[in-house]
Every structure is written in structure tokens, then in C-alpha cells.
Design an enzyme around this catalytic site. Structure first.
Site, PDB file in Angstrom:
ATOM      1  N   HIS A  29       7.888  -0.902  -3.375  1.00  0.00           N
ATOM      2  CA  HIS A  29       8.163  -2.213  -2.896  1.00  0.00           C
ATOM      3  C   HIS A  29       8.261  -2.926  -4.502  1.00  0.00           C
ATOM      4  CE1 HIS A  29       7.540  -1.629   0.934  1.00  0.00           C
ATOM      5  NE2 HIS A  29       6.425  -2.092   1.143  1.00  0.00           N
TER       6      HIS A  29
ATOM      7  N   CYS B 289       0.617  -3.364   1.959  1.00  0.00           N
ATOM      8  CA  CYS B 289       1.382  -2.749   0.781  1.00  0.00           C
ATOM      9  C   CYS B 289       2.250  -3.832  -0.165  1.00  0.00           C
ATOM     10  CB  CYS B 289       2.184  -1.513   1.341  1.00  0.00           C
ATOM     11  SG  CYS B 289       3.150  -2.085   2.479  1.00  0.00           S
TER      12      CYS B 289
END
Ligand code: NAP
Length: 361
Positions: A252, A157
Site C-alpha cells: 500500500h 493496513c
């Protein structure tokens, strides 16, 4: 059209729950089987996630009464689903063997786990970048003598916030030579219960085990090509990554400095390339494809996790702060939703691509 029945392995975890949420009302797929550890097996899904349902919507009524299977027992999935999404968190060797076992039993696996990311004949897919890597699947099936089953994975990710913007520039002819990346990664990336709150509230943890290596190495395979029945990695890009855990729930962020080869774009070139970038998922009009995969924000203080992570179903990458770099050529900030684009949503997009290309027929 009758929906394809799917299973979710690791359905009780952070990513598994996101699958359950995102697949509610999916036009092509319907969750018909859920599985997790022997601790959850035998309970209804609702009971198994009691007190640890992290989504901001209710458990779908079509899933809450499903009885959780033991993900280690492939027999339990047979006849209940055409393929499975794998969001298991066990040791890598066990996951590799288990995912192979599902494939061997004619159940394709669309995985989020890292176990198979570097297996020579397993594609690591981001459909906007390397949709053609699915062409390795018949070769993989031949290697194992699998008939209908196969394994695909998606990358880590942490990459998702910058890899598509970088790919778009490379595709337009501006080869990236070197990059330095500093990630600011959300707590949901560590699963549940994840990092203890006492470690993270009012704090930053400058270490996420294995994450820097994944950020540095996985792009080589993603940008690679198939030759003689296996992947040849693209070793031409050098990446140095610093990965940090920050007290953000989802999303993120990556601060990126990059250096191009001889051909260098202007700032206007980069903005135009990002704005106009579209790829296979958009051409195929896949249900989970973001309309515009890369969204540039002009404001000095964007992207921000809280404001930008959910854009276009959480599937678009938001970039901002493109400016010259005093050491390399340019700097920018990228952001993506780690459990959507970086996990369950990315897995669903992979499955949509596979379905559209006839791999579940
Ligand atoms: P998680 O919240 O810890 O969930 C783990 C899941 O695996 C649970 O359903 C758990 O079942 C099951 N499990 C644990 N031990 C098992 C066993 N021995 N046998 C069978 N099932 C077992 O982890 P997560 O964050 O969702 O991550 C799942 C996978 O996705 C991992 O491989 C991770 O690396 C990957 N991933 C995560 C993210 C993210 O942002 N979180 C992003 C990309 C990829 P019980 O509930 O019964 O224990």
C-alpha cells in the site's frame, strides 16, 4: 527453548496464509492449529487451500497435514494452542463475539480483524508507537472476569505506510495538526477473490468501503493514552483520506501532505528523525522487528511497491519524496507491505511483544 503452540483462525484466507508462511521457522511460535469456515473444516490444510494458495513458497510441511477446525467452535482449539492469531472475515458482531469466546476460554486472541478496534478496553497495537497500551490488558481481563484470555488488535493496513513516520516526528516534538492522505492500495488488501479482475485491470477504483473512515479515526486511538481504565483518544490531529484500489498485488502506497503546529522542523530535521527512529521492538530485539523501522529513499522515483515492499522482511516502512507542500508544510510518499507489516507480520510482532512481556506465561 520449547516453542509456543499457536493457532491461526482464518488460516485459509489471504492474511491467514501469510501467517502460515511467516511462522514457518519462527524462533518462538509453532503453528499447531488452523481453523476456517465450516466449508474448509474437516479437510487437511493442503486440501482446504488447493487451487488458492497464494504464497510464493510451498505450504510448510508441518502445516499441510493439519486438519482444519471450524473457527466458530472454540472447543476444537482447546489444548492445541496457547493463543490464536485471528484473520477471520465474517461480520463484525460475529467476530467480536467469537474473539471474546476464545478469550473467555483462556485462549488469548491477537487479531487482525477490525471488529474490536474501537472496543474501549482493547489495545490497537503498533509496537513502535504504543507498546504501553498492552497495560490495558489486566483491566480488560478484570472487566470480563477472564483469567488468561484477552484480545488485542492491530490497526487497518492502509495506515501503516505513514503512521510510524508521523509518530516519529511527533515524538521528536513536532506535533502534526492536519494531514491529507491519498492511498493507492494493493489488491491483496481485499482478500481472495477480492476485486474482480475486470474491474481492476487497466483501471483504478476510487472507493474502498469503510477504509477512509478507518484511516481518519484509528490514529486517534493509536496516539491515545490509557486513563481511568480506558483509552482516551488523541483528537488533536485532523486527517482527510482518499483511498483507492490500484492494480498492484502487494504494497500500500500513501501520498501524504502534512501541516505542523507552531514548531516546524526543517527537511534535514525530518530526515534525521526518520533515520534515527528506533523504538521498543528494536530495543527488545524482537524477531520480527525491522532493524530500521523507517527507511528513506533519496531517489525521485521511490518508494515503489515492487521494489520496496519486501525490505527488512516486509516489516519496514519506506518513505521518499520529502519536499515542501504549497498548501501545508511538507509532502512525502510512504509505502508498506499490506499483508506483512499491515497484517500477519504486524500481528506476529504484537504477539512477540506480548510474549516478551509475559502475557502468555
Ligand atoms: P479472506 O482472504 O477473505 O479470508 C477470510 C478467512 O475467514 C478465510 O480463512 C475463511 O475461511 C474465513 N471465514 C469466512 N467466513 C467464515 C465463517 N463464517 N466462519 C469462520 N471462518 C470464516 O480475508 P483476508 O484478506 O485474509 O482478511 C482477514 C481479516 O484480516 C479481515 O478481518 C480483514 O479485514 C483483516 N485484514 C486484512 C488485510 C489484508 O491486507 N488482506 C490487512 C489487514 C487486516 P474459508 O476459506 O473456509 O472460507
Amino acid at each position: 527453548m520449547e516453542k509456543i503452540k499457536v493457532g491461526v483462525l482464518g488460516a485459509t484466507g489471504m492474511v491467514g496464509q501469510m501467517y502460515i508462511k511467516l511462522l514457518e521457522n519462527h524462533p518462538w511460535f509453532q503453528v499447531n492449529y488452523v481453523a476456517a469456515s465450516p466449508r474448509s473444516a474437516g479437510k487437511s490444510y493442503e486440501e482446504a487451500v488447493k487451487g488458492r494458495w497464494h504464497m510464493n513458497t510451498e505450504i510448510p510441511s508441518t502445516v499441510k497435514d493439519l486438519i482444519v477446525g471450524d473457527a466458530n467452535n472454540v472447543e476444537e482449539a482447546k489444548g492445541k494452542c496457547t493463543f490464536v492469531f485471528s484473520a477471520l472475515e465474517i461480520d463484525k458482531q460475529t467476530i467480536r463475539e467469537l474473539e471474546n469466546k476464545y478469550a473467555e476460554n483462556d485462549i488469548p486472541v491477537v487479531s487482525n480483524a477490525s471488529a474490536h478496534r474501537h472496543t474501549e478496553d482493547v489495545p490497537m497495537l503498533i509496537p513502535e508507537i504504543n507498546a504501553d497500551h498492552i497495560n490495558i490488558i489486566p483491566i480488560q481481563q478484570k472487566h470480563h472476569n477472564w483469567k488468561k484470555g484477552f484480545v488485542t488488535v492491530k490497526p487497518n493496513c492502509s495506515l501503516q505506510s505513514y503512521i510510524t513516520p508521523v509518530y516519529a516526528l511527533q515524538k521528536a516534538g513536532y506535533k502534526v495538526k492536519r494531514m491529507i492522505i491519498t492511498t493507492l492500495q494493493a489488491v491483496s488488501g481485499a482478500g481472495y477473490p477480492g476485486v474482480a479482475s475486470i474491474d481492476l485491470v487497466d483501471n483504478i477504483v476510487p472507493y474502498i468501503g469503510g477504509e477512509e473512515e478507518k484511516s481518519e479515526i484509528e490514529p486517534q486511538k493509536i496516539f491515545g493514552k490509557i486513563e481511568d481504565g480506558k483509552f482516551i483518544n488523541d483528537l488533536s490531529i485532523k486527517i482527510s483520506a482518499h483511498c483507492n484500489r490500484v492494480p498492484v498485488i502487494d504494497g500500500h502506497t500513501a501520498c501524504v501532505s502534512l501541516e505542523f503546529g507552531d514548531k516546524k522542523p526543517s527537511k534535514e530535521d525530518i530526515l534525521k528523525i526518520w533515520k534515527e527512529f528506533k523504538s521498543i521492538p528494536q530495543e527488545l530485539d524482537l524477531p520480527f522487528a525491522p532493524k530500521q523501522p523507517i527507511i528513506y529513499r533519496e531517489e525521485d522515483n521511490r518508494p515503489q511497491p515492487r521494489k520496496d515492499r519486501d525490505v527488512d522482511k516486509g516489516m519496514a516502512v519506506t518513505v521518499g519524496r520529502l519536499r515542501p507542500c504549497n498548501v501545508f508544510d511538507y509532502r512525502f510518499v510512504g509505502l508498506s507491505h499490506n499483508t506483512v507489516r499491515g497484517a500477519a507480520g504486524g500481528g506476529i510482532l504484537n504477539a512477540e511483544l506480548l510474549k516478551e512481556k509475559g502475557f502468555f506465561d
